[in-house]
Scaffold this motif. Sequence first.
Motif, short mmCIF file in Angstrom:
data_model
loop_
_atom_site.label_atom_id
_atom_site.label_comp_id
_atom_site.label_asym_id
_atom_site.label_seq_id
_atom_site.Cartn_x
_atom_site.Cartn_y
_atom_site.Cartn_z
N ASN A 3 -17.98 2.67 -0.18
CA ASN A 3 -16.80 2.24 0.58
C ASN A 3 -17.19 1.93 2.02
O ASN A 3 -17.38 2.82 2.84
N ILE A 37 -2.50 4.92 -2.56
CA ILE A 37 -3.20 5.75 -1.58
C ILE A 37 -2.84 7.21 -1.81
O ILE A 37 -1.66 7.56 -1.78
N ARG A 59 0.88 -1.17 0.00
CA ARG A 59 0.00 0.00 0.00
C ARG A 59 0.91 1.22 0.00
O ARG A 59 1.64 1.45 0.97
N LEU A 62 -9.93 11.04 3.56
CA LEU A 62 -8.62 10.39 3.40
C LEU A 62 -7.59 11.01 4.34
O LEU A 62 -6.79 10.29 4.97
N ASN A 112 -11.40 2.13 -3.57
CA ASN A 112 -11.90 2.40 -2.23
C ASN A 112 -12.14 3.90 -2.14
O ASN A 112 -11.19 4.68 -2.01
N SER A 154 -5.49 -1.68 -6.91
CA SER A 154 -6.55 -0.88 -6.29
C SER A 154 -6.09 0.55 -6.06
O SER A 154 -4.88 0.84 -6.04
N ASP A 205 -15.54 1.13 4.45
CA ASP A 205 -14.63 1.62 5.49
C ASP A 205 -15.11 2.95 6.09
O ASP A 205 -14.48 3.49 6.99
N THR A 226 -6.95 3.69 -3.34
CA THR A 226 -7.59 4.14 -2.11
C THR A 226 -7.44 5.65 -2.12
O THR A 226 -6.38 6.17 -1.78
N ASP A 253 -1.52 -0.93 -4.01
CA ASP A 253 -2.71 -0.14 -3.66
C ASP A 253 -2.24 1.30 -3.59
O ASP A 253 -1.36 1.64 -2.79
N LEU A 282 -5.88 4.36 8.04
CA LEU A 282 -5.09 3.86 6.91
C LEU A 282 -3.63 3.80 7.33
O LEU A 282 -3.10 4.76 7.89
#
Lengths: 254, 307
Positions: free
Chosen positions: B137, B51, B21, B109, B102, B70, B139, B72, B49, B160
């Motif tokens: 999402n 971010i 990530r 964020l 996501n 992915s 989350d 995020t 991922d 995160l």
Amino acid sequence: MAAAFSTQELMIIASAREIQDGEVVFVGMRLPITAFGVARLTHAPNAVGLFECGILRNEPAKDMLYTMSDPPNQQDAAWCTGTAQVMGLLQGGQVDAGFIGGAEIDRFGNINTSYIGGHRQMKTKLPGSGGAADIAAMSKRLLAIMNHEPHRLVRRVGYVTSPGGLDGGTSRRKAGLAWGGTAAVITDRAILKPHGEEGELHLFSVHPGHTADEIKAHTGWELKDHPLLAPTPEPSALEMDALHAIDKDGFWRS
Amino acid sequence: MKSKLVSLKEAVGSFIKDGDRVVIGAGLEHAIPFAATFELIRQGKRHLDLIAPISDASADMLIGAGCASSVTGAWVGNVSGGLGHNYRRAMEQGIPHPLKVNDFSNFSLAMALMAGAYGMPFVPVRSLLGSDITQSNPDHRLLQNPLSDEADPVVLVKPLLPDVAVFSVPRSDLFGNAHHWGSLGVTQEAGLAARKVILLADEIVDPAVISSDPNRVLFPGFKVVAVVHEPAGQYPSPLTGCWKRDNAFFNDYHQRSRQRDGYLSWMDEWVLSLPDHASLRTKLGGRLSDLRIKGQAFSAPANFASE
């Protein structure tokens, strides 16, 4: 004396007029940056701009901005900080107006910049919220700028990225949003403002060269007239000069 | 103390693994370490991922190259150009392969990274009330404020914890103590939350330069595992006091990435055919030197003397 202008120029200038002098304005990416600059150079010299990258400006940037993080927006800023600080002020109810662009909007001013068709049956993937959801939820007043086409101004968006009046009436308050909501939608044909108990968007002003019938034909719901319906004033020479000074390269006007 | 200075190739090779990530820049449009984006593509990293609230066109490039599984984040596109064509192709047609998103807003964020940074189990926000981001999402969790007797919905955001964060900085010492200035985006939260930090420094300076102004440090040097001396490592994004943005580069990318073939030829020309970032600087030549900020607008010194 009115100046020669393009549709895009009129849309930016009409947007700038919605900012009031002395307001704290949260300025979203792309076109709102230019519209805010025009407001500062014309009728709103004391408006203050907050940018989600972490900038507060009391004075407009001295050079052309392609993004809010460009060096001219950093030099002589009143505050350089983080996203959490500027958006925290927004969530704290300390921002008068938020200004964002959009791809799809509905009759209650909800904006979709995420998934055309909704997130379960997506037809088109759009870039997403950025800060737009936060700005729409937490500004005292939301201004939105976008192109006016029937597939963009729809009865109901498939996905609410940025909340306007939700289902109309008191639904925004019931969702827990104690203030705010869509105040004006500025398009390349017209300005729409909410009216009535439901807060549905009504036709508020018609840009020069356009007609109410044409605008209604390009709107995806039965657009009704606002009681104050009037023509949009043409850009003045002062406004055009300000726009050309802000958008020196003509990038945002093309 | 031991020097952390390594090449970009070593930093990306040693500290970023498939499936990590990663935060590739946290300044939205400012100080995005595109040199690291290009090196990830060259090394063929997979299943990352990504971010970031917004990392200008960096995420779109990595998605097109097949490096990401992915995203995020809050926004993927090309800030001056508009839509991200690779993002659309991946989401709508699974090209080069399917991508999971996501959804976040910029603020949620920032709060998720803050929760990660400070060991918080969650952060409550109001700013996503009414948005379908809470639907797409999971989350983000909508619930009643437990401290209020009135109806008061709030949204809880899960923390995160990125594996690695990469940042462009104007100056760092050899040990990862660095100065940041200009708009900061979520750099501080991401730097504190990430397990490892990699710095791309425009200039390497003596530690005394950094300790002369410790308020300009955003996170401790002990978080930093690698320091790369990479002038214009943020190119084509801007870096305050150092480099202007290359708007034409973003526009060219936007036009050429419209079709998959165009993106592949862009990637070959600007990334794969160049062994490292120094070759990109050479290729750019005068175009890069024109972007160098030559003016001076220095801040006033702050006195830290103890007596």
